[in-house]
Design a protein around this motif. Structure first.
Motif, PDB file in Angstrom:
ATOM      1  N   GLY A 398       0.763  -1.245   0.000  1.00 29.16           N
ATOM      2  CA  GLY A 398       0.000   0.000   0.000  1.00 29.16           C
ATOM      3  C   GLY A 398       0.790   1.289   0.000  1.00 29.16           C
ATOM      4  N   ALA A 399       2.125   1.222   0.013  1.00 26.06           N
ATOM      5  CA  ALA A 399       2.922   2.445   0.046  1.00 26.06           C
ATOM      6  C   ALA A 399       3.112   3.014  -1.362  1.00 26.06           C
ATOM      7  N   ASP A 400       3.301   4.320  -1.429  1.00 30.62           N
ATOM      8  CA  ASP A 400       3.681   4.986  -2.671  1.00 30.62           C
ATOM      9  C   ASP A 400       5.184   5.253  -2.709  1.00 30.62           C
ATOM     10  N   MET A 401       5.799   5.360  -1.553  1.00 32.83           N
ATOM     11  CA  MET A 401       7.227   5.622  -1.446  1.00 32.83           C
ATOM     12  C   MET A 401       7.702   5.185  -0.065  1.00 32.83           C
ATOM     13  N   CYS A 402       9.023   5.165   0.137  1.00 31.31           N
ATOM     14  CA  CYS A 402       9.594   4.652   1.377  1.00 31.31           C
ATOM     15  C   CYS A 402      10.606   5.633   1.961  1.00 31.31           C
ATOM     16  N   ASN A 403      10.735   5.587   3.282  1.00 31.54           N
ATOM     17  CA  ASN A 403      11.778   6.317   3.994  1.00 31.54           C
ATOM     18  C   ASN A 403      12.673   5.309   4.706  1.00 31.54           C
ATOM     19  N   ALA A 404      13.972   5.567   4.714  1.00 29.92           N
ATOM     20  CA  ALA A 404      14.919   4.690   5.402  1.00 29.92           C
ATOM     21  C   ALA A 404      15.808   5.532   6.305  1.00 29.92           C
ATOM     22  N   ALA A 405      16.106   5.014   7.491  1.00 21.52           N
ATOM     23  CA  ALA A 405      16.958   5.730   8.445  1.00 21.52           C
ATOM     24  C   ALA A 405      18.250   4.957   8.697  1.00 21.52           C
ATOM     25  N   ARG A 406      18.148   3.803   9.343  1.00 19.25           N
ATOM     26  CA  ARG A 406      19.356   3.066   9.706  1.00 19.25           C
ATOM     27  C   ARG A 406      20.233   2.694   8.512  1.00 19.25           C
ATOM     28  N   PRO A 407      19.674   2.263   7.376  1.00 18.66           N
ATOM     29  CA  PRO A 407      20.562   1.982   6.232  1.00 18.66           C
ATOM     30  C   PRO A 407      21.365   3.202   5.799  1.00 18.66           C
ATOM     31  N   MET A 408      20.762   4.382   5.888  1.00 18.97           N
ATOM     32  CA  MET A 408      21.496   5.591   5.534  1.00 18.97           C
ATOM     33  C   MET A 408      22.651   5.828   6.517  1.00 18.97           C
ATOM     34  N   LEU A 409      22.425   5.496   7.801  1.00 11.70           N
ATOM     35  CA  LEU A 409      23.489   5.646   8.794  1.00 11.70           C
ATOM     36  C   LEU A 409      24.592   4.627   8.559  1.00 11.70           C
ATOM     37  N   PHE A 410      24.223   3.394   8.195  1.00 10.40           N
ATOM     38  CA  PHE A 410      25.243   2.393   7.883  1.00 10.40           C
ATOM     39  C   PHE A 410      26.071   2.834   6.677  1.00 10.40           C
ATOM     40  N   ALA A 411      25.413   3.426   5.690  1.00  8.19           N
ATOM     41  CA  ALA A 411      26.135   3.940   4.527  1.00  8.19           C
ATOM     42  C   ALA A 411      27.097   5.048   4.933  1.00  8.19           C
ATOM     43  N   LEU A 412      26.756   5.807   5.991  1.00 10.57           N
ATOM     44  CA  LEU A 412      27.645   6.850   6.515  1.00 10.57           C
ATOM     45  C   LEU A 412      28.857   6.267   7.232  1.00 10.57           C
ATOM     46  N   GLY A 413      28.742   5.009   7.682  1.00 11.47           N
ATOM     47  CA  GLY A 413      29.835   4.403   8.420  1.00 11.47           C
ATOM     48  C   GLY A 413      29.461   3.912   9.799  1.00 11.47           C
ATOM     49  N   CYS A 414      28.159   3.955  10.149  1.00 12.54           N
ATOM     50  CA  CYS A 414      27.713   3.416  11.443  1.00 12.54           C
ATOM     51  C   CYS A 414      28.122   1.955  11.571  1.00 12.54           C
ATOM     52  N   ILE A 415      28.661   1.571  12.731  1.00 16.13           N
ATOM     53  CA  ILE A 415      29.064   0.185  12.966  1.00 16.13           C
ATOM     54  C   ILE A 415      28.141  -0.501  13.973  1.00 16.13           C
ATOM     55  N   GLN A 416      27.004   0.105  14.247  1.00 16.18           N
ATOM     56  CA  GLN A 416      26.008  -0.445  15.170  1.00 16.18           C
ATOM     57  C   GLN A 416      26.620  -0.666  16.557  1.00 16.18           C
ATOM     58  N   ALA A 417      27.371   0.324  17.027  1.00 17.06           N
ATOM     59  CA  ALA A 417      27.961   0.239  18.362  1.00 17.06           C
ATOM     60  C   ALA A 417      26.913   0.408  19.448  1.00 17.06           C
ATOM     61  N   ARG A 418      25.741   0.946  19.074  1.00 20.52           N
ATOM     62  CA  ARG A 418      24.634   1.154  20.005  1.00 20.52           C
ATOM     63  C   ARG A 418      25.006   2.097  21.156  1.00 20.52           C
ATOM     64  N   ARG A 419      25.677   3.175  20.783  1.00 18.55           N
ATOM     65  CA  ARG A 419      25.987   4.239  21.736  1.00 18.55           C
ATOM     66  C   ARG A 419      25.275   5.512  21.330  1.00 18.55           C
ATOM     67  N   CYS A 420      24.157   5.369  20.610  1.00 23.31           N
ATOM     68  CA  CYS A 420      23.450   6.525  20.053  1.00 23.31           C
ATOM     69  C   CYS A 420      22.943   7.473  21.134  1.00 23.31           C
ATOM     70  N   ASN A 421      22.631   6.956  22.301  1.00 23.95           N
ATOM     71  CA  ASN A 421      21.922   7.749  23.316  1.00 23.95           C
ATOM     72  C   ASN A 421      22.815   8.299  24.414  1.00 23.95           C
ATOM     73  N   ASP A 422      24.133   8.025  24.363  1.00 22.71           N
ATOM     74  CA  ASP A 422      24.981   8.518  25.467  1.00 22.71           C
ATOM     75  C   ASP A 422      26.131   9.403  24.987  1.00 22.71           C
ATOM     76  N   ASN A 423      26.071   9.841  23.726  1.00 20.75           N
ATOM     77  CA  ASN A 423      27.024  10.816  23.186  1.00 20.75           C
ATOM     78  C   ASN A 423      28.422  10.248  22.972  1.00 20.75           C
ATOM     79  N   THR A 424      28.571   8.922  22.935  1.00 22.80           N
ATOM     80  CA  THR A 424      29.905   8.332  22.757  1.00 22.80           C
ATOM     81  C   THR A 424      29.994   7.500  21.479  1.00 22.80           C
ATOM     82  N   CYS A 425      29.220   7.851  20.464  1.00 23.59           N
ATOM     83  CA  CYS A 425      29.297   7.138  19.183  1.00 23.59           C
ATOM     84  C   CYS A 425      30.742   7.148  18.687  1.00 23.59           C
ATOM     85  N   PRO A 426      31.349   5.987  18.427  1.00 21.29           N
ATOM     86  CA  PRO A 426      32.782   5.944  18.096  1.00 21.29           C
ATOM     87  C   PRO A 426      33.115   6.386  16.672  1.00 21.29           C
TER      88      PRO A 426
END
Length: 526
Positions: A398-426
């Motif tokens: 039923g969608a006409d278009m899609c939004n993506a968040a985490r894949p865009m962050l992985f493309a930026l270089g996110c390594i899924q360290a899961r430190r998003c909420n404490d200001n220590t993203c490596p």
């Protein structure tokens, strides 16, 4: 911190060894031993490809060393049976490969048990069509919209400045500019880092009204008009709720609140920034639609819609009744799945509140069909969109278009360290610490996001051709099947039945599955 420690050691250690060389003959050999490490560290700090090495020179190589000892990273995407699972190594792999421009084809055949429960596939045509080479775009804007926007089928989902670093926002917007797709600001307001590259923006307005806020925290029409009429702002999205924490306002921990962010948002320093759970500008379905009409007028006629994670079905049906009663129709609706979300959220809300994307998307699609308004409103799906098949499946539902968040962050270089909420993203993605944010070089990372977007759109268009389709509008639910038990499979049309156009407008034709919620729904109240 590791970056600072390296610079201190790189300066002091050679001096100390030189000073000791007169009394300790081994000092010269020690210098020969550490010299290459110092050279490696200087290279790590100056290179722009690897964020982790810029922040953690020398020691950051340990991560890549450990990767070398694990089994060969598979060059394919293994579909998760449960969309809400964290991203797997294989999921990240396909994103990284596309972002880098590497080969993303799969060797040695299908890697999944095709008769296992949850396996899904699309039916191809015996006469496939040549695939489209250009994204055909989606026109967003109803009859009341005077400045419609032609959007890509895949765009950057809502992530605020504050949650993400200045360099991450810059890189995402640069990518949107380079690739010709849109960048959702998130509810944190429009920052200089959104504006500088000039990429198309979807400005999200949340319950905190950041960017259009009075000193008391209410909605300021004049500030809204000032920002909404910027040339780069193409659409306005009113956030009612989000998948990560539905029924709860946005959260920006005090550790990530800088003076710049406080000024942009109009809040005080030293406190967690907690948006109210609900909007103060309206309190009823009709009030919501009247507010949307007001935003459209103040923006100069740009597309205005709202975003929600589906909760009580009667609440959304009440909005549908209000549309019918008032004739006020949003230009788009973004459906966020409960499995979505990149930032901080209480565990109970993240894991146990809100409707998953598939159920929420099909419900919204059916409700709009039921009141005869589906063709007038664009529906955007947000939540765990990684591959072209994900896009195809969401279009079928039923969608006409899609939004993506985490894949865009992985493309930026996110390594899924899961430190998003404490200001220590490596790797400098989700932090406001300058010593960490410096690891992310926007000019180097933006092309990766643009390449990922281009490759995924290409894969999606190839699937359309495989199915014998000439347009995304032709995708149907019966084109995808799901293995439910051994050799038994069902189409998505069977698992998520579609209701008849206009059937909710007459009491005699309301489907049994809608009767109770439709009767409870009221245009005057939630």
């Amino acid at each position: 911190m590791a970056r600072k420690i390296f610079f201190v050691c790189a300066l002091l250690l050679p001096l100390c060894l030189w000073a000791l060389s007169g009394v300790w003959p081994g000092a010269l050999w020690a210098f020969v031993g550490v010299g290459p490490l110092i050279g490696l560290g200087v290279h790590d700090v100056l290179q722009k490809r690897h964020s982790l090495l810029r922040v953690y020179p020398v020691v950051g190589h340990g991560r890549y060393l450990m990767e070398a000892f694990r089994p060969e990273m598979q060059q394919y995407f293994v579909e998760s049976n449960i969309d809400g699972k964290p991203f797997s190594r294989e999921q990240r792999s396909v994103i990284y490969q596309r972002a880098k421009g590497d080969l993303d084809t799969m060797p040695f055949g299908t890697q999944r048990e095709v008769y296992a429960g949850g396996y899904e596939w699309m039916n191809h045509s015996i006469l496939p069509k040549p695939y489209l080479h250009d994204d055909p775009r989606v026109l967003v804007g109803g009859p009341a919209c005077t400045k419609p926007y032609r959007a890509s089928h895949l765009n950057i989902s809502a992530m605020s400045f504050g949650s993400l670093s200045p360099n991450a926002i810059l890189a995402l917007n640069m990518a949107a500019k380079q690739g010709g797709f849109a960048h959702n600001t998130g509810e944190g307001g429009i920052s200089p880092y959104h504006l500088q590259p000039g990429g198309d923006l979807i400005w999200q307005v949340g319950t905190g009204y950041f960017g259009c806020r009075t000193p008391e925290g209410g909605f300021d029409p004049e500030r809204f008009a000032e920002n909404a009429q910027r040339e780069v702002v193409k659409m306005i999205e009113l956030k009612l709720s989000q998948g990560a924490k539905p029924g709860h306002g946005g959260i920006l921990p005090a550790a990530k609140l800088t003076r710049e962010i406080a000024q942009i948002r109009g809040v005080r320093m030293g406190h967690d920034v907690l948006s109210p759970p609900a909007h103060s500008a309206f309190g009823s379905p009709i009030g919501l639609l009247e507010f949307i009409a007001k935003l459209r007028e103040l923006s100069g006629g740009k597309p205005v819609g709202f975003k929600l994670c589906v909760g009580k079905p009667a609440d959304f049906l009440a909005i549908c009744k209000a549309m019918v009663k008032t004739g006020i129709i949003p230009d788009f609706i973004t459906v966020d799945g409960a499995e979505g979300g990149t930032g901080a959220a209480p565990v109970e809300l993240s894991n146990s509140v809100g409707t998953p994307l598939r159920q929420g998307l099909t419900f919204v699609d059916n409700a709009l069909r039921g009141v005869g308004l589906r063709d007038k409103i664009r529906v955007i799906a947000a939540g765990k969109v990684v591959t072209g098949f994900h896009m195809f499946r969401l279009m079928a539902l039923g969608a006409d278009m899609c939004n993506a968040a985490r894949p865009m962050l992985f493309a930026l270089g996110c390594i899924q360290a899961r430190r998003c909420n404490d200001n220590t993203c490596p790797v400098g993605v989700a932090t406001q610490d300058p010593s960490r944010a410096v690891g992310l070089v926007p000019e180097a990372k933006a092309p990766r996001v643009a390449r990922y977007h281009k490759a995924t759109i290409k894969a999606y268009l190839e699937l359309l051709g495989c199915a014998g389709l000439e347009s995304p509008r032709q995708v149907r639910r019966d084109m995808i099947l799901r293995q439910v038990d051994g050799f038994v499979a069902r189409t998505l049309a069977e698992l998520y039945p579609q209701i008849e156009e206009g059937c909710l407008l007459s009491d005699a034709t309301v489907p049994a599955s809608f009767i109770n919620d439709w009767q409870r729904a009221s245009a005057e109240r939630f």
